[in-house]
Design a protein around this motif. Structure first.
Motif, PDB file in Angstrom:
ATOM      1  N   ILE A 162       0.736  -1.176  -0.115  1.00 38.44           N
ATOM      2  CA  ILE A 162       0.045   0.065  -0.062  1.00 38.44           C
ATOM      3  C   ILE A 162       0.870   1.111   0.036  1.00 38.44           C
ATOM      4  O   ILE A 162       1.588   1.557   0.844  1.00 38.44           O
ATOM      5  CB  ILE A 162      -0.901   0.228   1.118  1.00 38.44           C
ATOM      6  CG1 ILE A 162      -1.593  -1.250   1.234  1.00 38.44           C
ATOM      7  CG2 ILE A 162      -1.933   1.195   1.373  1.00 38.44           C
ATOM      8  CD1 ILE A 162      -2.381  -1.347   2.602  1.00 38.44           C
ATOM      9  N   PRO A 163       0.927   2.051  -1.039  1.00 36.41           N
ATOM     10  CA  PRO A 163       1.739   3.362  -0.997  1.00 36.41           C
ATOM     11  C   PRO A 163       0.829   4.431  -0.470  1.00 36.41           C
ATOM     12  O   PRO A 163       0.033   4.495  -0.752  1.00 36.41           O
ATOM     13  CB  PRO A 163       2.122   3.408  -2.562  1.00 36.41           C
ATOM     14  CG  PRO A 163       0.825   2.788  -3.214  1.00 36.41           C
ATOM     15  CD  PRO A 163       0.312   1.685  -2.489  1.00 36.41           C
TER      16      PRO A 163
ATOM     17  N   ALA B   1       2.502  -8.006   8.315  1.00 33.01           N
ATOM     18  CA  ALA B   1       2.712  -6.828   7.426  1.00 33.01           C
ATOM     19  C   ALA B   1       3.639  -5.776   8.292  1.00 33.01           C
ATOM     20  O   ALA B   1       3.551  -5.954   9.342  1.00 33.01           O
ATOM     21  CB  ALA B   1       1.419  -6.406   6.761  1.00 33.01           C
ATOM     22  N   SER B   2       3.996  -4.835   7.411  1.00 29.11           N
ATOM     23  CA  SER B   2       4.990  -3.977   7.985  1.00 29.11           C
ATOM     24  C   SER B   2       4.602  -2.602   7.572  1.00 29.11           C
ATOM     25  O   SER B   2       3.966  -2.473   6.707  1.00 29.11           O
ATOM     26  CB  SER B   2       6.480  -4.288   7.514  1.00 29.11           C
ATOM     27  OG  SER B   2       6.754  -4.078   6.306  1.00 29.11           O
ATOM     28  N   VAL B   3       5.307  -1.756   8.109  1.00 29.76           N
ATOM     29  CA  VAL B   3       5.092  -0.236   7.844  1.00 29.76           C
ATOM     30  C   VAL B   3       6.779   0.140   7.414  1.00 29.76           C
ATOM     31  O   VAL B   3       7.570  -0.155   8.437  1.00 29.76           O
ATOM     32  CB  VAL B   3       4.682   0.693   9.000  1.00 29.76           C
ATOM     33  CG1 VAL B   3       4.526   2.224   8.303  1.00 29.76           C
ATOM     34  CG2 VAL B   3       3.289   0.254   9.298  1.00 29.76           C
ATOM     35  N   GLY B   4       6.999   0.661   6.162  1.00 22.50           N
ATOM     36  CA  GLY B   4       8.363   1.311   5.874  1.00 22.50           C
ATOM     37  C   GLY B   4       8.311   2.561   5.372  1.00 22.50           C
ATOM     38  O   GLY B   4       7.513   3.061   4.707  1.00 22.50           O
TER      39      GLY B   4
ATOM     40  N   ALA C  68      -3.338  -6.413   5.938  1.00 26.40           N
ATOM     41  CA  ALA C  68      -2.656  -7.763   5.837  1.00 26.40           C
ATOM     42  C   ALA C  68      -1.663  -7.545   4.607  1.00 26.40           C
ATOM     43  O   ALA C  68      -1.161  -8.511   3.788  1.00 26.40           O
ATOM     44  CB  ALA C  68      -3.545  -8.861   5.634  1.00 26.40           C
ATOM     45  N   ARG C  69      -1.283  -6.141   4.228  1.00 28.71           N
ATOM     46  CA  ARG C  69      -0.346  -5.694   3.209  1.00 28.71           C
ATOM     47  C   ARG C  69       0.934  -4.891   3.693  1.00 28.71           C
ATOM     48  O   ARG C  69       0.420  -4.101   4.628  1.00 28.71           O
ATOM     49  CB  ARG C  69      -1.063  -5.180   1.776  1.00 28.71           C
ATOM     50  CG  ARG C  69      -1.959  -6.066   1.181  1.00 28.71           C
ATOM     51  CD  ARG C  69      -1.119  -6.998   0.508  1.00 28.71           C
ATOM     52  NE  ARG C  69      -0.570  -8.103   1.055  1.00 28.71           N
ATOM     53  CZ  ARG C  69       0.329  -9.029   0.655  1.00 28.71           C
ATOM     54  NH1 ARG C  69       1.014  -8.804  -0.378  1.00 28.71           N
ATOM     55  NH2 ARG C  69       0.707 -10.011   1.289  1.00 28.71           N
ATOM     56  N   ASP C  70       2.103  -5.042   3.017  1.00 24.49           N
ATOM     57  CA  ASP C  70       2.986  -3.932   3.671  1.00 24.49           C
ATOM     58  C   ASP C  70       2.656  -2.557   3.112  1.00 24.49           C
ATOM     59  O   ASP C  70       2.034  -2.376   2.064  1.00 24.49           O
ATOM     60  CB  ASP C  70       4.132  -4.099   3.217  1.00 24.49           C
ATOM     61  CG  ASP C  70       5.014  -5.618   3.724  1.00 24.49           C
ATOM     62  OD1 ASP C  70       4.423  -5.939   4.655  1.00 24.49           O
ATOM     63  OD2 ASP C  70       5.805  -6.167   3.041  1.00 24.49           O
ATOM     64  N   MET C  71       2.726  -1.461   4.011  1.00 20.29           N
ATOM     65  CA  MET C  71       2.503  -0.198   3.696  1.00 20.29           C
ATOM     66  C   MET C  71       3.915   0.354   3.650  1.00 20.29           C
ATOM     67  O   MET C  71       4.745   0.486   4.519  1.00 20.29           O
ATOM     68  CB  MET C  71       1.643   0.319   4.907  1.00 20.29           C
ATOM     69  CG  MET C  71       1.339   1.997   4.500  1.00 20.29           C
ATOM     70  SD  MET C  71       0.307   2.648   5.883  1.00 20.29           S
ATOM     71  CE  MET C  71      -1.453   1.490   5.580  1.00 20.29           C
TER      72      MET C  71
END
Length: 199
Positions: free
Chosen positions: A29-30, A75-78, A55-58
């Protein structure tokens, strides 16, 4: 969404689970946009008590963005370190004045990484070397990060809570978080290599 204007509010519906299928098969997720102190961008659940499940990386890039009141599952936050040659839609530029707060992050079976990653600690969306852009002035507050990797194993794994890169990453504030039951460190800076620290 890309290039959100100042004052934008992205609401995830309370109690709903957002998976890869929810985002047309996208693997992340951008969230990008440049806001201001008086008109920040908010990314949040519509309820603080019945949080939406992500349930998706952001990936977050830009300025004055607040991510709050969400539950991340495997999932993670980057906050990736930007560079000129990106081809994935993220505009080049500094990332600064970001708040990540009041999240629950259940690592589950996610692969080795940081549940929250900054700069060159933000996973595969980082450059191979130094560039002109920075990640700075980030607050990570009151998050519950738990159950990530084999925490009872004999050897440490790379399942860490917060991973802070050392390349052009400055002033990261990590406070009042509950980080437990991980296969690796609660907080890792510079890949555990003090020779790479840049002050």
């Amino acid at each position: 969404p890309f290039n959100l204007p100042a004052g934008s509010v992205i609401l995830f519906k309370e109690g709903q689970t957002y998976t890869q299928a929810t985002f047309n098969g996208s693997s992340l997720i951008p969230i990008t946009g440049n806001a201001s102190a008086d008109r920040p961008i908010f990314v949040r659940s519509s309820s603080r008590t019945n949080q939406a499940v992500i349930a998706r990386d952001m990936m977050v890039s830009g300025s004055y963005i607040v991510v709050e009141n969400l539950k991340f599952k495997e999932a993670s936050v980057g906050l990736p370190l930007s560079y000129d040659t990106r081809s994935d839609g993220f505009p080049p530029g500094d990332t600064h004045h970001i708040a990540i707060r009041n999240l629950e992050m259940d690592g589950g079976n996610a692969g080795p990484m940081g549940l929250i990653g900054l700069g060159s600690g933000a996973g595969p969306y980082s450059p191979s070397g130094l560039g002109p852009f920075k990640v700075e002035d980030v607050a990570i507050y009151n998050n519950h990060m738990h159950n990530f990797g084999e925490w009872q194993g004999d050897e440490e794994t790379d399942n860490v809570g917060v991973s802070v890169g050392v390349y052009n990453t400055f002033r990261t504030y990590i406070f009042d978080n509950d980080i437990s039951y991980l296969g690796g460190d609660s907080v890792r800076i510079g890949g555990n290599n003090p020779a790479r620290l840049n002050g």
